[in-house]
Each structure stands twice: as C-alpha cells, then as structure tokens.
Design a protein around this motif. Structure first.
Motif, PDB file in Angstrom:
ATOM      1  N   ALA A 196       0.863  -1.181   0.000  1.00  0.00           N
ATOM      2  CA  ALA A 196       0.000   0.000   0.000  1.00  0.00           C
ATOM      3  C   ALA A 196       0.899   1.230   0.000  1.00  0.00           C
ATOM      4  N   PHE A 197       0.498   2.228  -0.749  1.00  0.00           N
ATOM      5  CA  PHE A 197       1.233   3.485  -0.767  1.00  0.00           C
ATOM      6  C   PHE A 197       0.942   4.250   0.513  1.00  0.00           C
ATOM      7  N   ILE A 246      15.349 -10.417 -12.900  1.00  0.00           N
ATOM      8  CA  ILE A 246      15.602 -11.001 -11.580  1.00  0.00           C
ATOM      9  C   ILE A 246      14.283 -11.181 -10.838  1.00  0.00           C
ATOM     10  N   LEU A 247      13.414 -10.185 -10.889  1.00  0.00           N
ATOM     11  CA  LEU A 247      12.102 -10.317 -10.248  1.00  0.00           C
ATOM     12  C   LEU A 247      11.355 -11.526 -10.794  1.00  0.00           C
ATOM     13  N   ALA A 248      11.399 -11.720 -12.113  1.00  0.00           N
ATOM     14  CA  ALA A 248      10.703 -12.851 -12.742  1.00  0.00           C
ATOM     15  C   ALA A 248      11.220 -14.180 -12.222  1.00  0.00           C
ATOM     16  N   GLU A 249      12.510 -14.267 -11.924  1.00  0.00           N
ATOM     17  CA  GLU A 249      13.072 -15.506 -11.372  1.00  0.00           C
ATOM     18  C   GLU A 249      12.408 -15.888 -10.055  1.00  0.00           C
ATOM     19  N   ALA A 250      11.916 -14.887  -9.326  1.00  0.00           N
ATOM     20  CA  ALA A 250      11.253 -15.131  -8.042  1.00  0.00           C
ATOM     21  C   ALA A 250       9.738 -15.194  -8.184  1.00  0.00           C
ATOM     22  N   GLY A 251       9.234 -15.034  -9.408  1.00  0.00           N
ATOM     23  CA  GLY A 251       7.797 -14.996  -9.612  1.00  0.00           C
ATOM     24  C   GLY A 251       7.197 -13.633  -9.313  1.00  0.00           C
ATOM     25  N   ALA A 252       8.039 -12.613  -9.264  1.00  0.00           N
ATOM     26  CA  ALA A 252       7.577 -11.254  -8.972  1.00  0.00           C
ATOM     27  C   ALA A 252       7.458 -10.456 -10.268  1.00  0.00           C
ATOM     28  N   GLU A 253       6.680  -9.407 -10.195  1.00  0.00           N
ATOM     29  CA  GLU A 253       6.482  -8.491 -11.315  1.00  0.00           C
ATOM     30  C   GLU A 253       6.754  -7.076 -10.827  1.00  0.00           C
ATOM     31  N   PRO A 254       6.893  -6.133 -11.743  1.00  0.00           N
ATOM     32  CA  PRO A 254       7.185  -4.761 -11.322  1.00  0.00           C
ATOM     33  C   PRO A 254       6.207  -4.184 -10.302  1.00  0.00           C
ATOM     34  N   HIS A 255       4.925  -4.565 -10.363  1.00  0.00           N
ATOM     35  CA  HIS A 255       3.981  -4.007  -9.388  1.00  0.00           C
ATOM     36  C   HIS A 255       4.231  -4.524  -7.969  1.00  0.00           C
ATOM     37  N   HIS A 256       5.144  -5.493  -7.808  1.00  0.00           N
ATOM     38  CA  HIS A 256       5.522  -5.957  -6.472  1.00  0.00           C
ATOM     39  C   HIS A 256       6.646  -5.120  -5.862  1.00  0.00           C
ATOM     40  N   LEU A 257       7.253  -4.225  -6.644  1.00  0.00           N
ATOM     41  CA  LEU A 257       8.339  -3.394  -6.125  1.00  0.00           C
ATOM     42  C   LEU A 257       7.844  -2.482  -5.019  1.00  0.00           C
ATOM     43  N   VAL A 258       8.616  -2.399  -3.939  1.00  0.00           N
ATOM     44  CA  VAL A 258       8.297  -1.467  -2.856  1.00  0.00           C
ATOM     45  C   VAL A 258       9.393  -0.424  -2.677  1.00  0.00           C
ATOM     46  N   ARG A 259      10.591  -0.672  -3.227  1.00  0.00           N
ATOM     47  CA  ARG A 259      11.686   0.289  -3.066  1.00  0.00           C
ATOM     48  C   ARG A 259      12.707   0.121  -4.174  1.00  0.00           C
ATOM     49  N   GLY A 268       6.295   6.392   0.761  1.00  0.00           N
ATOM     50  CA  GLY A 268       6.476   5.202   1.575  1.00  0.00           C
ATOM     51  C   GLY A 268       5.575   4.088   1.087  1.00  0.00           C
ATOM     52  N   MET A 269       5.903   2.874   1.505  1.00  0.00           N
ATOM     53  CA  MET A 269       5.134   1.695   1.141  1.00  0.00           C
ATOM     54  C   MET A 269       5.009   0.808   2.385  1.00  0.00           C
ATOM     55  N   ALA A 270       3.876   0.163   2.539  1.00  0.00           N
ATOM     56  CA  ALA A 270       3.683  -0.857   3.568  1.00  0.00           C
ATOM     57  C   ALA A 270       3.378  -2.160   2.833  1.00  0.00           C
ATOM     58  N   ALA A 271       4.029  -3.250   3.252  1.00  0.00           N
ATOM     59  CA  ALA A 271       3.877  -4.506   2.523  1.00  0.00           C
ATOM     60  C   ALA A 271       3.999  -5.700   3.448  1.00  0.00           C
ATOM     61  N   SER A 272       3.401  -6.805   3.012  1.00  0.00           N
ATOM     62  CA  SER A 272       3.607  -8.079   3.695  1.00  0.00           C
ATOM     63  C   SER A 272       3.642  -9.164   2.625  1.00  0.00           C
ATOM     64  N   GLY A 273       4.450 -10.196   2.874  1.00  0.00           N
ATOM     65  CA  GLY A 273       4.586 -11.277   1.909  1.00  0.00           C
ATOM     66  C   GLY A 273       6.016 -11.759   1.823  1.00  0.00           C
ATOM     67  N   ARG A 274       6.351 -12.376   0.687  1.00  0.00           N
ATOM     68  CA  ARG A 274       7.706 -12.914   0.477  1.00  0.00           C
ATOM     69  C   ARG A 274       8.593 -11.812  -0.086  1.00  0.00           C
ATOM     70  N   LEU A 275       9.713 -11.577   0.586  1.00  0.00           N
ATOM     71  CA  LEU A 275      10.637 -10.516   0.229  1.00  0.00           C
ATOM     72  C   LEU A 275      11.581 -10.956  -0.885  1.00  0.00           C
ATOM     73  N   VAL A 276      11.760 -10.088  -1.879  1.00  0.00           N
ATOM     74  CA  VAL A 276      12.709 -10.311  -2.968  1.00  0.00           C
ATOM     75  C   VAL A 276      13.630  -9.096  -2.998  1.00  0.00           C
ATOM     76  N   VAL A 277      14.932  -9.325  -2.898  1.00  0.00           N
ATOM     77  CA  VAL A 277      15.904  -8.241  -2.840  1.00  0.00           C
ATOM     78  C   VAL A 277      16.978  -8.482  -3.890  1.00  0.00           C
ATOM     79  N   THR A 278      17.330  -7.443  -4.630  1.00  0.00           N
ATOM     80  CA  THR A 278      18.437  -7.566  -5.579  1.00  0.00           C
ATOM     81  C   THR A 278      19.677  -6.927  -4.981  1.00  0.00           C
ATOM     82  N   GLY A 279      20.804  -7.249  -5.564  1.00  0.00           N
ATOM     83  CA  GLY A 279      22.018  -6.505  -5.285  1.00  0.00           C
ATOM     84  C   GLY A 279      21.973  -5.229  -6.109  1.00  0.00           C
ATOM     85  N   GLY A 280      23.090  -4.549  -6.163  1.00  0.00           N
ATOM     86  CA  GLY A 280      23.191  -3.380  -7.029  1.00  0.00           C
ATOM     87  C   GLY A 280      23.280  -3.852  -8.477  1.00  0.00           C
ATOM     88  N   ILE A 281      22.297  -3.510  -9.265  1.00  0.00           N
ATOM     89  CA  ILE A 281      22.207  -3.991 -10.645  1.00  0.00           C
ATOM     90  C   ILE A 281      22.647  -2.872 -11.587  1.00  0.00           C
TER      91      ILE A 281
END
Length: 137
Positions: A10-11, A66-79, A26-39
C-alpha cells in the motif's frame, strides 16, 4: 471475470503532503521478500551500452528479469535505490528516463531514493540500482 493482480503493498501518503511525482513517499507490505544486489546496466555478456539513458534501460530490464526468477512483477516493487555517477546527467535526462521506466515497469512507482556517488565498482557503469519487492502470500 479477470481479477486484477494481487497487490503486496500500500502506498503511504500523508494527506497534508503534496503528491509525489514518479515515486512514493512510503510503502507498507507483507509477503515474500525479494531483494536484488546493485544492478548495473550491462547485458548478459557484461557489455555496457553508451550513455546513462541506455544503461538505465538495461539495468531496469535486468531487475525485471531477476524479479521474474522469483515470480515477482514490477507491481511488487516497494523500493528502488538509484546510484548515479552524474546527478546533472540524470536531471537532464529525466524525461527520457521516465519514459524508459514506464516502458519497463509501467505506472507503478515505489518508494525511491537517488544518490550521486563518485564511481561504481564497474568503471563503465553510470548507474546502479537496488530493488526490493514483496510478493503477496
């Protein structure tokens, strides 16, 4: 009926603040966390295109992969945290960068920070971006 994608976040926007343009405060979120390194903006052969705009395009596409590898999409980005070697070049290219961002990530604008650094680990790199996403459970 097709359901819209489940949102993991949520925004956060204080009502008395002006609306941000191109990012969230800011963003508030719950679920499975996906983090990248510096890309950075190199391709799969570690070649960098010329210029900041082309490197940002590639870096964002790399993050999307990288997000796709985790099953994530751009709308899952929080930061997103952006590191650039030339703030003036970034500011001069804002319009082009915004178009590229929307082409790769759509109209989803998570919390973002932008920092100028002296240099990045890879000498030809002009930008490095860290991403955090949350996939709803």
């Amino acid at each position: 009926m097709i359901e819209p994608p489940r949102r993991s976040a949520a925004f956060l926007q204080p009502t008395s603040w002006p609306a941000p343009r191109g990012y969230a405060n800011g963003m508030a979120a719950s679920g499975r966390l996906v983090v990248t390194g510096g890309i950075v903006g190199w391709d799969e052969t570690e070649r960098f295109p010329d210029g900041l705009v082309a490197q940002v395009d590639q870096a964002l596409r790399n993050i999307r992969a990288i997000l796709a590898e985790a099953g994530a999409e751009p709308h899952h980005l929080v930061r997103l945290t952006w590191y650039v070697t030339d703030m003036d070049a970034y500011l001069e290219a804002r319009r082009d960068l915004g178009g590229i961002y929307r082409d790769v990530f759509g109209q989803h604008f998570p919390a973002m920070a932008l920092v100028q650094v002296v240099r990045l680990v890879e000498p030809p790199a002009l930008v490095e971006i860290e991403a955090t996403a949350v996939i709803p459970e």
